[in-house]
Design a protein around this motif. Structure first.
Motif, short mmCIF file in Angstrom:
data_model
loop_
_atom_site.label_atom_id
_atom_site.label_comp_id
_atom_site.label_asym_id
_atom_site.label_seq_id
_atom_site.Cartn_x
_atom_site.Cartn_y
_atom_site.Cartn_z
N ARG A 1 0.84 -1.20 -0.25
CA ARG A 1 -0.13 0.03 0.05
C ARG A 1 0.94 1.26 0.06
O ARG A 1 2.11 1.17 0.44
CB ARG A 1 -0.85 -0.02 1.10
N THR B 1 -0.45 8.38 7.72
CA THR B 1 -1.53 8.53 6.94
C THR B 1 -1.72 6.98 6.47
O THR B 1 -2.85 6.68 6.38
CB THR B 1 -1.26 9.42 5.62
N ARG C 1 -3.44 4.85 9.24
CA ARG C 1 -4.80 5.10 9.56
C ARG C 1 -5.86 4.65 8.35
O ARG C 1 -6.85 4.35 8.55
CB ARG C 1 -5.22 6.71 9.73
N LYS C 2 -5.24 4.61 7.26
CA LYS C 2 -6.17 4.02 6.09
C LYS C 2 -6.03 2.59 5.90
O LYS C 2 -7.12 2.14 5.39
CB LYS C 2 -5.50 4.82 4.77
N TYR C 3 -4.94 2.08 6.05
CA TYR C 3 -4.84 0.60 5.75
C TYR C 3 -4.35 -0.46 6.80
O TYR C 3 -4.85 -1.61 6.75
CB TYR C 3 -3.87 0.53 4.72
N PRO D 1 -7.08 -0.35 10.84
CA PRO D 1 -7.23 1.02 10.06
C PRO D 1 -7.92 1.95 11.05
O PRO D 1 -8.65 1.43 12.06
CB PRO D 1 -7.80 1.04 9.07
N ASP E 1 -3.44 0.49 -3.91
CA ASP E 1 -4.83 1.12 -3.66
C ASP E 1 -5.16 1.53 -4.96
O ASP E 1 -4.59 2.66 -5.25
CB ASP E 1 -4.69 2.22 -2.62
N HIS F 1 -5.31 5.30 -5.50
CA HIS F 1 -4.30 6.20 -5.32
C HIS F 1 -3.47 6.46 -6.81
O HIS F 1 -3.10 5.52 -7.25
CB HIS F 1 -3.35 5.82 -4.19
#
Length: 572
Positions: free
Chosen positions: A354, A400, A403-405, A412, A479, A482
């Motif tokens: 990721r 970042t 928190r996202k993955y 997350p 992702d 992205h």
């Protein structure tokens, strides 16, 4: 007669087929035998059904089934054979691969037409080596359709529960769709509705059952096989061991079983099918056959001790000597649970590739394309360790990305990290230099690596390892939302976090040499009459390579079908 006891049968009770092991390979073999009109007996040495398959994604790599057409895949046996020729080459016999490809569609059709097993294909699910000739982006990977465990009634307790770290809220199973909806619940009414529905279902389950009943992935596949066996009245002996194998001339004719201190003989008319999960937990062969240093952690389920292998070797069966590796690998992280057991968490796809993550060795240097599938990544740990200390390695994420993955067992979001920080599973620091100090890495070396990586990430091209360079990596490991490279983003937002990665052996690639019907061969080249091997007991048709998701479960199902067909032909 599920579960059965030895006392249910007279001594020397005869069965057409005795199957040893109740993972996907064994359950499928027993079911295919029953569908063929044979009388099977299934023998499982543990107190749960499903083996490692119950802990897996439950995917089966089987090309050219009717599901491929359903998602618009352009596939054929010839195209799949070309892909395997480039992915596997001479590391397994092409004749065995062709037998797998020729039987695949028929095996799946028979399961879906004559049992409760149901599969589906996703519109995008690439082969792992998606840049090779013959690869496809969809249609070959079959997933078990989710299953309502309440249909099993009391038998639900026999299905091996998923590892706790792959569930949420005390045992709630979720798939990728669920995770995406849960993360988007505050932004999308549709996602909120989906989330409330599955959360409400789980809340009701906790009031009425000892476990969640919405079964997904490997649990769903095992449950569907079990329900099908129950309806066909196939007896299953739990916590039962095969002590010896009777042979007359060159043919297996019976087995001696022990259950709860009772020992009894069973006659075998057609065949004994070994599907016990491979050699990996055998105390001697684990040391002899795995890469060095021998891994401390195996993410497979208990039970595959290799005890039956000793008996088969005494009969003249032998292990394959070809293949790129003796085992299939995945990077894992480990953590002590409150009950004293050790959680071994496989890092399949949700974090390594990721954006905003990077993996380094103990010198603070990158050594592998982090977006590779788990098997070559695990091999990469060993290859790098031969040059510089890389076991464990460190998977690092900025805030970042975390928190996202998430990061391994850390979910997350911004909450719930305290326990992971306190017990040392997660290491966190406000700067790269501080993180390097906590990991005993030279700060200048790690700073230089992160700086170089961040520069490449901003440009969207990994000149060093090619991360994000294939369709598989961009669609599955990264992702897709992205840009420009779904696998690359700089690590910029503190704090910076890390977990330790170790190689873990998921299962055996080396197994007993068989013919195209899964019949076990003797060291002199002849068949051992009435003896078959499936799953990880069978020498891998993939030659120790990992061309796609489900390349252990797919052949396990297909060669179970081939073995049952072969036994039925011989019994006439």
């Amino acid at each position: 007669m599920i579960p059965a006891t030895l006392s249910d049968f007279p001594d020397r009770q005869d069965f057409d087929v005795v199957v040893a092991g109740a993972g996907v390979a064994g359950l499928s073999a027993a079911l295919f035998a029953a569908i063929a009109g044979l009388r099977p007996l299934l023998v499982e040495r543990t107190d749960r059904l499903g083996g490692t398959s119950a802990w897996s994604a439950g995917s089966a790599w089987i090309p050219n089934t009717h599901h491929a057409a359903a998602v618009g895949a352009d596939d054929s046996i010839e195209k799949a054979a070309l892909y395997l020729r480039h992915s596997v080459g001479n590391e397994s016999p092409e004749s065995l691969r062709m037998a797998f490809l020729r039987n695949g569609a028929a095996a799946v059709a028979q399961l879906e037409q004559q049992s409760h097993v149901r599969f589906r294909a996703r519109t995008l699910h690439p082969d792992y080596n998606s840049d090779l000739p013959g690869a496809t982006l969809k249609g070959r990977v079959l997933e078990a359709v989710p299953f309502d465990g309440r249909r099993l009634k009391t038998l639900l307790g026999l299905v091996r529960e998923p590892i706790p770290e792959f569930t949420i809220l005390g045992g709630m199973m979720v798939n990728q769709e669920d995770v995406l909806n849960l993360l988007a619940a505050t932004r999308s009414p549709k996602a909120l509705l989906h989330s409330l529905k599955i959360l409400g279902r789980h809340a009701r389950d906790r009031l009425t059952h000892d476990r969640g009943t919405r079964l997904m992935m490997g649990n769903a596949l095992i449950a569907r096989l079990l329900l099908s066996l129950q309806e066909r009245a196939v007896p299953i002996l739990m916590q039962t061991q095969i002590d010896s194998i009777a042979v007359e001339g060159v043919r297996v004719t019976g087995v001696s079983l022990t259950q709860s201190g009772r020992t009894q003989s069973i006659a075998v008319r057609g065949g004994l099918i070994a599907a016990t999960g491979g050699f990996n937990r055998h105390p001697v062969r684990r040391q002899e056959m795995l890469r060095k240093p021998v891994p401390d952690y195996c993410p497979g389920a208990p039970g595959h001790t290799g005890q039956l292998h000793d008996l088969l070797l005494d009969l003249g069966a032998y292990y394959g000597a070809d293949g790129r590796d003796t085992a299939f690998w995945t990077p894992v992280s480990v953590r002590a649970r409150s009950d004293g057991t050790t959680a071994v968490f496989p890092h399949f796809i949700f974090d390594r590739g990721r954006p905003g993550t990077v993996t380094v060795n103990q010198a603070g240097q990158r050594f592998v394309n982090e977006a590779l599938s788990y098997h070559p990544f695990g091999q990469g740990l060993y290859n790098a360790n031969a040059r510089a200390p890389s076991i464990p390695a460190f998977l690092i994420a900025d805030e970042t990305a975390l928190r996202k993955y998430g990061l391994g067992m850390v979910r997350p979001g911004r909450f719930g990290r305290g326990a992971f920080l306190r017990d040392g599973y997660l290491t966190q620091a406000g700067s790269i230099d501080e993180l390097a100090g906590k990991l005993s890495i030279d700060p200048a070396a790690l700073r230089a690596t992160i700086g170089r990586f961040n520069d490449l990430a901003r440009r969207g091209v990994d000149e060093d390892f090619g991360r994000g360079g294939t369709d598989y990596q961009r669609i599955t490991a990264g992702d897709p939302t992205h840009k420009p490279n779904p696998c690359l983003a700089p690590l910029e937002t503190p704090p910076f976090s890390a977990v330790r990665l170790y190689p873990g052996d998921m299962g055996a690639a080396t197994g007993f040499v068989t013919d195209e019907n899964a019949g076990v061969l003797h060291r002199d080249g002849a068949r051992i009459g009435g003896l078959y091997a499936g799953g990880n007991d069978m020498h891998s048709v993939m030659g120790g390579n990992y061309p796609g998701p489900g390349i252990t479960i797919g052949p396990a199902i297909v060669f179970a079908y081939a073995a049952a067909q072969d036994i039925a032909r011989h019994l006439g």
